[in-house]
Design a protein around this motif. Structure first.
Motif, PDB file in Angstrom:
ATOM      1  N   LEU A 275       0.860  -1.178   0.000  1.00 22.90           N
ATOM      2  CA  LEU A 275       0.000   0.000   0.000  1.00 22.90           C
ATOM      3  C   LEU A 275       0.891   1.221   0.000  1.00 22.90           C
ATOM      4  CD1 LEU A 275      -2.920   1.114   0.251  1.00 22.90           C
ATOM      5  CD2 LEU A 275      -2.532   1.231   2.719  1.00 22.90           C
ATOM      6  N   GLY A 276       0.691   2.119  -0.948  1.00 17.00           N
ATOM      7  CA  GLY A 276       1.421   3.373  -1.003  1.00 17.00           C
ATOM      8  C   GLY A 276       0.500   4.517  -0.608  1.00 17.00           C
ATOM      9  N   LEU A 277       0.989   5.376   0.274  1.00 16.24           N
ATOM     10  CA  LEU A 277       0.208   6.518   0.742  1.00 16.24           C
ATOM     11  C   LEU A 277       0.987   7.800   0.463  1.00 16.24           C
ATOM     12  CD1 LEU A 277      -0.881   5.024   4.183  1.00 16.24           C
ATOM     13  CD2 LEU A 277      -2.355   5.340   2.181  1.00 16.24           C
ATOM     14  N   ALA A 278       0.343   8.738  -0.207  1.00 17.46           N
ATOM     15  CA  ALA A 278       0.982  10.016  -0.513  1.00 17.46           C
ATOM     16  C   ALA A 278       1.297  10.772   0.766  1.00 17.46           C
ATOM     17  CB  ALA A 278       0.064  10.845  -1.413  1.00 17.46           C
ATOM     18  N   PRO A 279       2.201  11.744   0.708  1.00 17.32           N
ATOM     19  CA  PRO A 279       2.524  12.522   1.906  1.00 17.32           C
ATOM     20  C   PRO A 279       1.287  13.096   2.577  1.00 17.32           C
ATOM     21  CG  PRO A 279       4.070  13.011   0.166  1.00 17.32           C
ATOM     22  CD  PRO A 279       3.021  12.141  -0.448  1.00 17.32           C
ATOM     23  N   GLY A 280       1.160  12.848   3.878  1.00 16.47           N
ATOM     24  CA  GLY A 280       0.050  13.377   4.653  1.00 16.47           C
ATOM     25  C   GLY A 280      -1.234  12.592   4.564  1.00 16.47           C
ATOM     26  N   VAL A 281      -1.258  11.505   3.794  1.00 18.44           N
ATOM     27  CA  VAL A 281      -2.494  10.759   3.559  1.00 18.44           C
ATOM     28  C   VAL A 281      -2.538   9.506   4.413  1.00 18.44           C
ATOM     29  CG1 VAL A 281      -3.800   9.432   1.838  1.00 18.44           C
ATOM     30  CG2 VAL A 281      -2.737  11.602   1.206  1.00 18.44           C
ATOM     31  N   ASP A 282      -3.731   9.159   4.897  1.00 16.69           N
ATOM     32  CA  ASP A 282      -3.958   7.845   5.468  1.00 16.69           C
ATOM     33  C   ASP A 282      -5.328   7.371   5.006  1.00 16.69           C
ATOM     34  OD1 ASP A 282      -3.388   5.540   6.782  1.00 16.69           O
ATOM     35  OD2 ASP A 282      -3.589   6.335   8.808  1.00 16.69           O
ATOM     36  N   SER A 283      -5.524   6.053   5.020  1.00 21.21           N
ATOM     37  CA  SER A 283      -6.770   5.478   4.553  1.00 21.21           C
ATOM     38  C   SER A 283      -7.005   4.152   5.259  1.00 21.21           C
ATOM     39  CB  SER A 283      -6.753   5.268   3.039  1.00 21.21           C
ATOM     40  OG  SER A 283      -7.891   4.522   2.618  1.00 21.21           O
ATOM     41  N   PRO A 284      -7.810   4.138   6.316  1.00 21.71           N
ATOM     42  CA  PRO A 284      -8.135   2.872   6.981  1.00 21.71           C
ATOM     43  C   PRO A 284      -8.760   1.850   6.037  1.00 21.71           C
ATOM     44  CG  PRO A 284      -8.753   4.733   8.371  1.00 21.71           C
ATOM     45  CD  PRO A 284      -8.370   5.304   7.033  1.00 21.71           C
ATOM     46  N   ALA A 285      -9.590   2.310   5.117  1.00 17.48           N
ATOM     47  CA  ALA A 285     -10.224   1.375   4.184  1.00 17.48           C
ATOM     48  C   ALA A 285      -9.186   0.704   3.296  1.00 17.48           C
ATOM     49  CB  ALA A 285     -11.263   2.103   3.334  1.00 17.48           C
ATOM     50  N   ALA A 286      -8.239   1.488   2.790  1.00 14.81           N
ATOM     51  CA  ALA A 286      -7.203   0.907   1.934  1.00 14.81           C
ATOM     52  C   ALA A 286      -6.303  -0.029   2.734  1.00 14.81           C
ATOM     53  CB  ALA A 286      -6.384   2.011   1.287  1.00 14.81           C
ATOM     54  N   ARG A 287      -6.002   0.321   3.976  1.00 13.29           N
ATOM     55  CA  ARG A 287      -5.200  -0.566   4.816  1.00 13.29           C
ATOM     56  C   ARG A 287      -5.895  -1.916   4.990  1.00 13.29           C
ATOM     57  NH1 ARG A 287      -1.222   1.580   8.344  1.00 13.29           N
ATOM     58  NH2 ARG A 287      -0.884   3.837   8.160  1.00 13.29           N
ATOM     59  N   ARG A 288      -7.193  -1.876   5.220  1.00 15.08           N
ATOM     60  CA  ARG A 288      -7.942  -3.123   5.401  1.00 15.08           C
ATOM     61  C   ARG A 288      -8.014  -3.917   4.100  1.00 15.08           C
ATOM     62  NH1 ARG A 288     -12.957  -3.517   4.270  1.00 15.08           N
ATOM     63  NH2 ARG A 288     -13.333  -1.287   4.543  1.00 15.08           N
ATOM     64  N   LEU A 289      -8.230  -3.246   2.986  1.00 17.80           N
ATOM     65  CA  LEU A 289      -8.345  -3.934   1.703  1.00 17.80           C
ATOM     66  C   LEU A 289      -7.051  -4.637   1.311  1.00 17.80           C
ATOM     67  CD1 LEU A 289     -10.406  -1.228  -0.194  1.00 17.80           C
ATOM     68  CD2 LEU A 289     -11.126  -3.595   0.152  1.00 17.80           C
ATOM     69  N   ILE A 290      -5.898  -3.984   1.516  1.00 14.37           N
ATOM     70  CA  ILE A 290      -4.640  -4.625   1.135  1.00 14.37           C
ATOM     71  C   ILE A 290      -4.326  -5.774   2.077  1.00 14.37           C
ATOM     72  CG2 ILE A 290      -3.176  -3.042   2.446  1.00 14.37           C
ATOM     73  CD1 ILE A 290      -2.381  -4.820  -0.897  1.00 14.37           C
ATOM     74  N   THR A 291      -4.640  -5.628   3.359  1.00 10.76           N
ATOM     75  CA  THR A 291      -4.404  -6.723   4.301  1.00 10.76           C
ATOM     76  C   THR A 291      -5.228  -7.947   3.916  1.00 10.76           C
ATOM     77  OG1 THR A 291      -3.899  -5.188   6.102  1.00 10.76           O
ATOM     78  CG2 THR A 291      -4.552  -7.426   6.720  1.00 10.76           C
ATOM     79  N   GLN A 292      -6.482  -7.742   3.587  1.00  7.94           N
ATOM     80  CA  GLN A 292      -7.352  -8.854   3.213  1.00  7.94           C
ATOM     81  C   GLN A 292      -6.907  -9.498   1.909  1.00  7.94           C
ATOM     82  OE1 GLN A 292     -11.144  -6.852   3.173  1.00  7.94           O
ATOM     83  NE2 GLN A 292     -11.489  -7.146   5.373  1.00  7.94           N
ATOM     84  N   ALA A 293      -6.558  -8.677   0.921  1.00  3.78           N
ATOM     85  CA  ALA A 293      -6.124  -9.216  -0.372  1.00  3.78           C
ATOM     86  C   ALA A 293      -4.840 -10.024  -0.216  1.00  3.78           C
ATOM     87  CB  ALA A 293      -5.938  -8.088  -1.381  1.00  3.78           C
TER      88      ALA A 293
END
Length: 303
Positions: A275-293
């Motif tokens: 998972l790549g996150l741009a400077p200053g960005v966070d995304s709980p949904a994306a964190r969960r999606l990549i973990t599950q995948a």
């Protein structure tokens, strides 16, 4: 929330100069990119000798191998004793410094006249990526990174990729974030079935925009520049991500590796999912999606 660039360890004795490696890689990438620009949109698929590798989704042109050969010559001549790991030719040589190269990241885009492909080069010393270059030859953009930071070189100037150039006015709601991903590929879709389709549907419903650029190196660089917010990658190879990973991190973003094997511990460019996150960005949904995948892939007989 504010992201800070990951701390840079002091160079070890005998460690190559990362800045010099970055400049060597940038010159090589820009030089081998010229024939690709000349061929882009001026040659038919037959003239490009378009064939397939593992499937009809995995294209190859006569420029892929030729570009990798030219890169290998330029890099190993500039740094005697270095060796190359490439997408097309595999491992060539041995030494203390490894170059990981993707001669055309986004071959399908190149073959179909879509101006989103790049040349990716990473320099690896003692298992650590210490310099990286991703060159977009059509748009004349060169993203790069070394010990001192990340950079974007255009036809006119060189900019340092750091706040405030990379946007830091976060946090923002996930509904306003744009996501880049090549997930699910045809191969991953075969492995995961409906679970992959459900995950993609959640991405589309959660984020403002979901773009399938199919060039992982450029996706990571666009996040480094603040042009994308989230990048999700599954079933990748080191040449897809090694350079882009360093560029994103040096720009102040985050690269979160998933699915490490024992060999990949401490070498995030060897992990297949990220998972790549741009400077200053966070995304709980994306964190969960990549973990599950990533978990689904590890549980799959073919994952």
């Amino acid at each position: 929330m504010t992201n800070n660039p990951e701390p840079i360890r002091p160079p070890e004795p005998g460690r190559p100069q990362a800045r010099e490696l970055r400049l060597i890689a940038a010159r090589a990438a820009q030089q081998v990119g010229l024939p690709l620009v000349a061929a882009f949109r001026t040659r038919t698929p037959a003239e490009l000798d378009v064939t397939t590798k593992t499937s009809s989704h995995d294209l190859l042109t006569r420029h892929d191998a030729a570009t990798e050969d030219a890169l290998s010559r330029a890099l190993t001549e500039a740094v005697p004793g270095s060796w190359v790991t490439g997408e097309e030719r595999g491992v060539r040589g041995s030494g203390t410094l490894e170059w990981i190269v993707d001669p055309i990241d986004g071959t399908s885009n190149f073959a179909h006249g879509f101006a989103m492909f790049s040349i990716s080069i990473a320099a690896v010393y003692a298992g650590e990526v210490i310099a990286g270059v991703v060159h977009d030859p059509v748009n004349r953009l060169t993203f790069s990174a070394d010990d001192d930071g990340a950079y974007l070189t255009t036809a006119e100037t060189e900019l340092r990729l750091e706040p405030p150039l990379a946007r830091t006015d976060r946090p923002r709601p996930e509904q306003s974030l744009n996501l880049m991903t090549s997930y699910p590929s045809a191969e991953v879709l075969t492995q995961e079935g409906s679970a992959a389709l459900e995950a993609f549907a959640e991405m589309v419903s959660t984020f403002s925009t979901v773009r399938r650029v199919v060039s992982g190196a450029l996706e990571l660089c666009h996040a480094a520049a603040g042009w994308a917010d989230v990048v999700l990658g599954v079933d990748t190879n080191p040449w897809d991500v090694a350079a882009g990973m360093l560029i994103l991190r040096r720009a102040g973003g985050r690269y979160l590796a998933h699915g490490h094997s024992i060999e990949a511990r401490g070498a995030d460019h060897l992990a297949p999912d990220y998972l790549g996150l741009a400077p200053g960005v966070d995304s709980p949904a994306a964190r969960r999606l990549i973990t599950q995948a990533s978990l689904r892939r590890r549980r799959s007989p073919r994952g």
